[in-house]
Design a protein around this motif. Structure first.
Motif, mmCIF file in Angstrom:
data_model
loop_
_atom_site.group_PDB
_atom_site.id
_atom_site.type_symbol
_atom_site.label_atom_id
_atom_site.label_comp_id
_atom_site.label_asym_id
_atom_site.label_seq_id
_atom_site.Cartn_x
_atom_site.Cartn_y
_atom_site.Cartn_z
ATOM 1 N N GLU A 88 0.839 -1.178 0.000
ATOM 2 C CA GLU A 88 0.000 0.000 0.000
ATOM 3 C C GLU A 88 0.883 1.239 0.000
ATOM 4 O OE1 GLU A 88 -2.522 -0.373 3.400
ATOM 5 O OE2 GLU A 88 -4.034 -1.514 2.277
ATOM 6 N N ALA A 89 0.501 2.239 -0.791
ATOM 7 C CA ALA A 89 1.338 3.425 -0.918
ATOM 8 C C ALA A 89 0.467 4.644 -1.145
ATOM 9 C CB ALA A 89 2.320 3.248 -2.076
ATOM 10 N N ALA A 90 1.047 5.820 -0.890
ATOM 11 C CA ALA A 90 0.366 7.089 -1.136
ATOM 12 C C ALA A 90 1.374 8.065 -1.725
ATOM 13 C CB ALA A 90 -0.227 7.652 0.162
ATOM 14 N N VAL A 91 0.859 9.039 -2.462
ATOM 15 C CA VAL A 91 1.709 10.051 -3.084
ATOM 16 C C VAL A 91 1.677 11.312 -2.240
ATOM 17 C CG1 VAL A 91 2.037 11.524 -5.108
ATOM 18 C CG2 VAL A 91 1.402 9.119 -5.404
ATOM 19 N N PHE A 92 2.852 11.751 -1.808
ATOM 20 C CA PHE A 92 2.993 12.954 -0.992
ATOM 21 C C PHE A 92 3.635 14.056 -1.823
ATOM 22 C CE2 PHE A 92 3.096 9.301 1.836
ATOM 23 C CZ PHE A 92 2.127 9.635 2.776
ATOM 24 N N ALA A 93 3.016 15.243 -1.832
ATOM 25 C CA ALA A 93 3.493 16.374 -2.623
ATOM 26 C C ALA A 93 3.944 17.502 -1.705
ATOM 27 C CB ALA A 93 2.391 16.859 -3.559
ATOM 28 N N ARG B 70 -4.662 4.979 -11.339
ATOM 29 C CA ARG B 70 -4.313 3.561 -11.249
ATOM 30 C C ARG B 70 -2.799 3.478 -11.206
ATOM 31 N NH1 ARG B 70 -8.811 0.284 -10.156
ATOM 32 N NH2 ARG B 70 -10.589 1.245 -11.208
ATOM 33 N N HIS B 71 -2.254 3.364 -10.026
ATOM 34 C CA HIS B 71 -0.811 3.258 -9.810
ATOM 35 C C HIS B 71 -0.112 4.608 -9.842
ATOM 36 C CE1 HIS B 71 3.111 1.414 -9.596
ATOM 37 N NE2 HIS B 71 3.468 1.946 -10.740
ATOM 38 N N CYS B 72 -0.529 5.541 -10.684
ATOM 39 C CA CYS B 72 0.133 6.841 -10.832
ATOM 40 C C CYS B 72 -0.877 7.981 -10.773
ATOM 41 C CB CYS B 72 0.848 6.933 -12.185
ATOM 42 S SG CYS B 72 2.200 5.796 -12.438
ATOM 43 N N PRO B 73 -0.454 9.180 -10.409
ATOM 44 C CA PRO B 73 -1.325 10.343 -10.548
ATOM 45 C C PRO B 73 -1.647 10.589 -12.020
ATOM 46 C CG PRO B 73 0.541 10.840 -9.103
ATOM 47 C CD PRO B 73 0.834 9.521 -9.756
ATOM 48 N N GLU B 74 -2.908 10.767 -12.326
ATOM 49 C CA GLU B 74 -3.396 11.142 -13.662
ATOM 50 C C GLU B 74 -3.125 10.087 -14.737
ATOM 51 O OE1 GLU B 74 -1.331 14.884 -14.030
ATOM 52 O OE2 GLU B 74 -3.104 15.971 -13.352
ATOM 53 N N GLN B 75 -2.684 8.897 -14.325
ATOM 54 C CA GLN B 75 -2.416 7.827 -15.269
ATOM 55 C C GLN B 75 -3.074 6.524 -14.813
ATOM 56 O OE1 GLN B 75 1.591 7.205 -16.887
ATOM 57 N NE2 GLN B 75 2.313 8.829 -15.537
ATOM 58 N N ALA B 76 -3.420 5.700 -15.790
ATOM 59 C CA ALA B 76 -3.863 4.339 -15.502
ATOM 60 C C ALA B 76 -2.794 3.389 -16.019
ATOM 61 C CB ALA B 76 -5.203 4.062 -16.169
ATOM 62 N N VAL B 77 -2.105 2.714 -15.107
ATOM 63 C CA VAL B 77 -1.018 1.808 -15.466
ATOM 64 C C VAL B 77 -1.406 0.400 -15.023
ATOM 65 C CG1 VAL B 77 1.434 1.284 -15.213
ATOM 66 C CG2 VAL B 77 0.665 3.668 -15.192
ATOM 67 N N PHE B 78 -1.264 -0.554 -15.922
ATOM 68 C CA PHE B 78 -1.685 -1.924 -15.648
ATOM 69 C C PHE B 78 -0.547 -2.901 -15.877
ATOM 70 C CE2 PHE B 78 -5.409 0.424 -17.073
ATOM 71 C CZ PHE B 78 -6.342 0.122 -16.095
ATOM 72 N N CYS B 79 -0.389 -3.840 -14.950
ATOM 73 C CA CYS B 79 0.502 -4.978 -15.151
ATOM 74 C C CYS B 79 -0.393 -6.148 -15.542
ATOM 75 C CB CYS B 79 1.290 -5.302 -13.888
ATOM 76 S SG CYS B 79 2.469 -6.648 -14.110
#
Length: 342
Positions: free
Chosen positions: A41-46, A93-102
């Motif tokens: 689990e992760a969060a983006v800190f600005a 999805r995984h990134c800010p403003e992006q949907a990234v899929f594995c």
């Protein structure tokens, strides 16, 4: 700017963030599917124009998030103020403003520096195209999605994996004709690159991973070092300048000169190098040290110095990561990004 850059480098090098008891993040927690936070689990800190994605926990962490009475956030380390003001940014999805899929976390290609837990690699279920499209639709209903990207482990053959990525890319291209689409793929033949381009991808990442072939042999024993370079050369036929990228992991025992040389080699090929510090955790520490990596991560000063070499190489060859709109350079969460962070 200089202090903020150093703080970002320290966060990249450091451990996770402990959340206050009872505190609810203002946006959903991201379950990272790749990169340094994979499987956690992760969060983006600005802060101050920078952003970093960090593992979060209710129990422990090198850094501590604190909430003031007015709701403002700060970050502490060792009982001292580390950042006076931070914000939590939403993740699509995984990134800010992006949907990234594995598409598939399983892989026959072992990498000592993989941050995925072994059980995730062994038991990951492939995503279907229908599920991917539903997830993109859900995300687009909640926030602006600027790009969609696909990566995948190689669970059976390279060709079959490329086919799966192409199918997903083509589906997105049909439903979202103007969407920027990126792919991160292991390829062995030029025609596989051609298929990825023809399916509708705009950008591609083919990773060389290491700065020297002997290090690559220890860290990535199932893949060939020079194949990545030859595939990047071939990719220039299908993708525009500035639309090719490649990961270079540092902190594996290479010298600064080794890094400088591989950065120059990639930039001469019109390839944007993604310079990434190795992340050592409970899942990969034994593998990394066994493969010859130093037990201690690179220092903050080395991170800053190598990033300056990265920027210089890009500048010499007229490359700018701000023109690469998918995956790492656009995300900005796991590395120092030339021309954006400094």
């Amino acid at each position: 700017m200089e202090e903020g850059l150093t703080r970002k480098a320290e966060l990249i090098r450091g451990g996770g963030v402990r959340l206050p008891e009872g505190y609810q993040l203002p946006c959903r927690i991201s379950h990272s599917i790749a990169g340094p936070c994979a499987g956690r689990e992760a969060a983006v800190f600005a802060f101050g124009g920078f952003r970093v994605k960090k593992p979060v926990s209710r129990d422990e962490g090198e850094f501590e998030l604190r909430v003031a009475e007015d709701g403002s956030l700060s970050m502490y380390r060792g009982g001292e103020v580390f950042l006076e003001s931070v914000q939590v940014q939403p993740v699509v999805r995984h990134c800010p403003e992006q949907a990234v899929f594995c598409l598939d976390t399983r892989s026959i290609h072992r990498r000592a520096f993989s941050t995925h837990p072994e059980d995730l690699l062994a038991e990951g279920k492939p995503l279907t195209v229908d599920r991917i499209m539903a997830m993109i639709s859900e995300s687009a209903a909640e926030a602006k999605v600027k790009s969609v990207s696909f990566t995948s482990g190689v669970s059976d053959t390279v060709d079959a994996t490329v086919d799966r990525i192409c199918e997903a890319v083509a589906a997105v291209r049909e439903s979202y004709p103007k969407m920027t689409i990126g792919v991160e793929a292991y390829v062995e033949q030029a025609e596989q690159i051609a298929r990825l381009r023809e399916a509708g991808s705009n950008e591609i990442k083919i990773n060389v991973d290491c700065a020297r072939p002997d290090i690559h042999e220890r860290m990535c024993p199932d893949t060939d070092y020079e194949t990545a370079f030859s595939m990047l050369k071939e990719a220039n036929q299908y993708y525009k300048k500035g639309k090719l990228a490649s990961n270079v992991i540092y902190g594996l025992g290479e010298t600064d000169q080794d890094i400088d040389m591989v950065l120059e080699r990639l930039c001469r090929m019109n390839v944007l190098p993604v310079l990434r510090m190795v992340r050592m955790n409970d899942f990969n520490r034994e593998r990394l040290i066994g493969a010859g990596a130093p037990a201690e991560p690179p220092t903050v000063l080395r991170t800053l110095f190598l990033s300056s070499l990265q920027k210089s190489a890009m500048k010499r060859h007229g490359l700018n990561p701000e023109r690469f709109h998918c995956m790492c350079f656009s995300c900005q969460c796991c590395d120092l990004v030339p021309f954006t962070d400094f």
